[in-house]
Design a protein around this motif. Sequence first.
Motif, PDB file in Angstrom:
ATOM      1  N   VAL A   1       0.843  -1.185   0.000  1.00  0.00           N
ATOM      2  CA  VAL A   1       0.000   0.000   0.000  1.00  0.00           C
ATOM      3  C   VAL A   1       0.885   1.244   0.000  1.00  0.00           C
ATOM      4  O   VAL A   1       1.833   1.337   0.764  1.00  0.00           O
ATOM      5  CB  VAL A   1      -0.932   0.008   1.228  1.00  0.00           C
ATOM      6  N   GLN A   2       0.536   2.188  -0.861  1.00  0.00           N
ATOM      7  CA  GLN A   2       1.258   3.461  -0.918  1.00  0.00           C
ATOM      8  C   GLN A   2       0.339   4.568  -0.399  1.00  0.00           C
ATOM      9  O   GLN A   2      -0.861   4.558  -0.663  1.00  0.00           O
ATOM     10  CB  GLN A   2       1.690   3.804  -2.341  1.00  0.00           C
ATOM     11  N   LEU A   3       0.925   5.481   0.333  1.00  0.00           N
ATOM     12  CA  LEU A   3       0.189   6.605   0.890  1.00  0.00           C
ATOM     13  C   LEU A   3       0.826   7.901   0.402  1.00  0.00           C
ATOM     14  O   LEU A   3       2.026   8.097   0.564  1.00  0.00           O
ATOM     15  CB  LEU A   3       0.205   6.560   2.413  1.00  0.00           C
ATOM     16  N   GLN A   4       0.020   8.754  -0.184  1.00  0.00           N
ATOM     17  CA  GLN A   4       0.502  10.030  -0.696  1.00  0.00           C
ATOM     18  C   GLN A   4      -0.220  11.160   0.027  1.00  0.00           C
ATOM     19  O   GLN A   4      -1.411  11.348  -0.164  1.00  0.00           O
ATOM     20  CB  GLN A   4       0.276  10.128  -2.195  1.00  0.00           C
ATOM     21  N   ALA A   5       0.523  11.881   0.843  1.00  0.00           N
ATOM     22  CA  ALA A   5      -0.058  12.970   1.620  1.00  0.00           C
ATOM     23  C   ALA A   5       0.174  14.303   0.930  1.00  0.00           C
ATOM     24  O   ALA A   5       1.172  14.494   0.215  1.00  0.00           O
ATOM     25  CB  ALA A   5       0.534  12.989   3.022  1.00  0.00           C
ATOM     26  N   SER A   6      -0.737  15.229   1.171  1.00  0.00           N
ATOM     27  CA  SER A   6      -0.605  16.581   0.643  1.00  0.00           C
ATOM     28  C   SER A   6      -1.199  17.566   1.629  1.00  0.00           C
ATOM     29  O   SER A   6      -1.944  17.184   2.535  1.00  0.00           O
ATOM     30  CB  SER A   6      -1.278  16.699  -0.722  1.00  0.00           C
ATOM     31  N   GLY A   7      -0.894  18.829   1.421  1.00  0.00           N
ATOM     32  CA  GLY A   7      -1.349  19.862   2.335  1.00  0.00           C
ATOM     33  C   GLY A   7      -0.233  20.230   3.285  1.00  0.00           C
ATOM     34  O   GLY A   7       0.921  19.924   3.054  1.00  0.00           O
ATOM     35  N   GLY A   8      -0.588  20.865   4.364  1.00  0.00           N
ATOM     36  CA  GLY A   8       0.424  21.326   5.299  1.00  0.00           C
ATOM     37  C   GLY A   8       0.985  22.656   4.875  1.00  0.00           C
ATOM     38  O   GLY A   8       0.577  23.244   3.884  1.00  0.00           O
ATOM     39  N   GLY A   9       1.955  23.134   5.657  1.00  0.00           N
ATOM     40  CA  GLY A   9       2.574  24.408   5.359  1.00  0.00           C
ATOM     41  C   GLY A   9       2.679  25.271   6.588  1.00  0.00           C
ATOM     42  O   GLY A   9       2.644  24.775   7.724  1.00  0.00           O
ATOM     43  N   LEU A  10       2.787  26.561   6.352  1.00  0.00           N
ATOM     44  CA  LEU A  10       2.956  27.537   7.429  1.00  0.00           C
ATOM     45  C   LEU A  10       1.677  28.351   7.576  1.00  0.00           C
ATOM     46  O   LEU A  10       1.124  28.845   6.583  1.00  0.00           O
ATOM     47  CB  LEU A  10       4.128  28.459   7.104  1.00  0.00           C
ATOM     48  N   VAL A  11       1.230  28.491   8.813  1.00  0.00           N
ATOM     49  CA  VAL A  11       0.002  29.250   9.072  1.00  0.00           C
ATOM     50  C   VAL A  11       0.160  29.971  10.404  1.00  0.00           C
ATOM     51  O   VAL A  11       0.904  29.513  11.283  1.00  0.00           O
ATOM     52  CB  VAL A  11      -1.224  28.301   9.093  1.00  0.00           C
ATOM     53  N   GLN A  12      -0.522  31.076  10.551  1.00  0.00           N
ATOM     54  CA  GLN A  12      -0.508  31.798  11.819  1.00  0.00           C
ATOM     55  C   GLN A  12      -1.442  31.146  12.824  1.00  0.00           C
ATOM     56  O   GLN A  12      -2.416  30.462  12.449  1.00  0.00           O
ATOM     57  CB  GLN A  12      -0.921  33.248  11.605  1.00  0.00           C
ATOM     58  N   ALA A  13      -1.159  31.353  14.075  1.00  0.00           N
ATOM     59  CA  ALA A  13      -2.018  30.825  15.131  1.00  0.00           C
ATOM     60  C   ALA A  13      -3.452  31.309  14.914  1.00  0.00           C
ATOM     61  O   ALA A  13      -3.683  32.477  14.565  1.00  0.00           O
ATOM     62  CB  ALA A  13      -1.509  31.266  16.492  1.00  0.00           C
ATOM     63  N   GLY A  14      -4.377  30.394  15.118  1.00  0.00           N
ATOM     64  CA  GLY A  14      -5.782  30.695  14.887  1.00  0.00           C
ATOM     65  C   GLY A  14      -6.258  30.362  13.487  1.00  0.00           C
ATOM     66  O   GLY A  14      -7.466  30.364  13.223  1.00  0.00           O
ATOM     67  N   GLY A  15      -5.324  30.060  12.615  1.00  0.00           N
ATOM     68  CA  GLY A  15      -5.661  29.749  11.240  1.00  0.00           C
ATOM     69  C   GLY A  15      -6.063  28.303  11.042  1.00  0.00           C
ATOM     70  O   GLY A  15      -6.191  27.530  11.999  1.00  0.00           O
ATOM     71  N   SER A  16      -6.258  27.955   9.768  1.00  0.00           N
ATOM     72  CA  SER A  16      -6.716  26.610   9.409  1.00  0.00           C
ATOM     73  C   SER A  16      -5.848  26.036   8.291  1.00  0.00           C
ATOM     74  O   SER A  16      -5.276  26.761   7.487  1.00  0.00           O
ATOM     75  CB  SER A  16      -8.164  26.655   8.926  1.00  0.00           C
ATOM     76  N   LEU A  17      -5.784  24.712   8.288  1.00  0.00           N
ATOM     77  CA  LEU A  17      -5.121  23.969   7.228  1.00  0.00           C
ATOM     78  C   LEU A  17      -5.865  22.667   7.007  1.00  0.00           C
ATOM     79  O   LEU A  17      -6.540  22.168   7.922  1.00  0.00           O
ATOM     80  CB  LEU A  17      -3.666  23.645   7.598  1.00  0.00           C
ATOM     81  N   ARG A  18      -5.687  22.130   5.816  1.00  0.00           N
ATOM     82  CA  ARG A  18      -6.301  20.844   5.499  1.00  0.00           C
ATOM     83  C   ARG A  18      -5.247  19.912   4.935  1.00  0.00           C
ATOM     84  O   ARG A  18      -4.515  20.272   4.002  1.00  0.00           O
ATOM     85  CB  ARG A  18      -7.432  21.021   4.488  1.00  0.00           C
TER      86      ARG A  18
END
Length: 114
Positions: free
Chosen positions: A1-18
Amino acid sequence: VQLQASGGGLVQAGGSLRLSCAASGNIFSPFNLAWYRQAPGKQRELVARITTGGSTNYADSVKGRYTVSRDNTKNTVSLQMSSLKPEDTAVYYCQYSDVRVTYWGQGTQVTVSS
C-alpha cells in the motif's frame, strides 16, 4: 500500500489547514486511516483515526478543532485543522492499517507561528 499525503505548510495561530492522504495499491477492506504527528524531540502521537464505517477518535488536544473524514470510493482521508496553535507544529503522518499490515505516509510539515 502506498500513501501520498498533501497539504500542510505555514500558518498563523488561529488559522486553518487541510491535510489529505490517498491510499493506493493492495488495499484490504476493512481498513483504518489515521493521522499521527511528531514534534521535534517528542514521540509520534495519534491525532485522529477513522474506521471504514466512519467511527472516529481524536487526541484530547485536538478535539473540537480537528475533523477527520474519509472517502471510501477514493480511499482518501482528510484532516481539517482549525484554531491552530503553535503547539500543533509537527510533521504529520497518515497511516493505513488493516488486519494484515500497517503502512505510513511520508509525512508533511505543519508549522504554526505565534
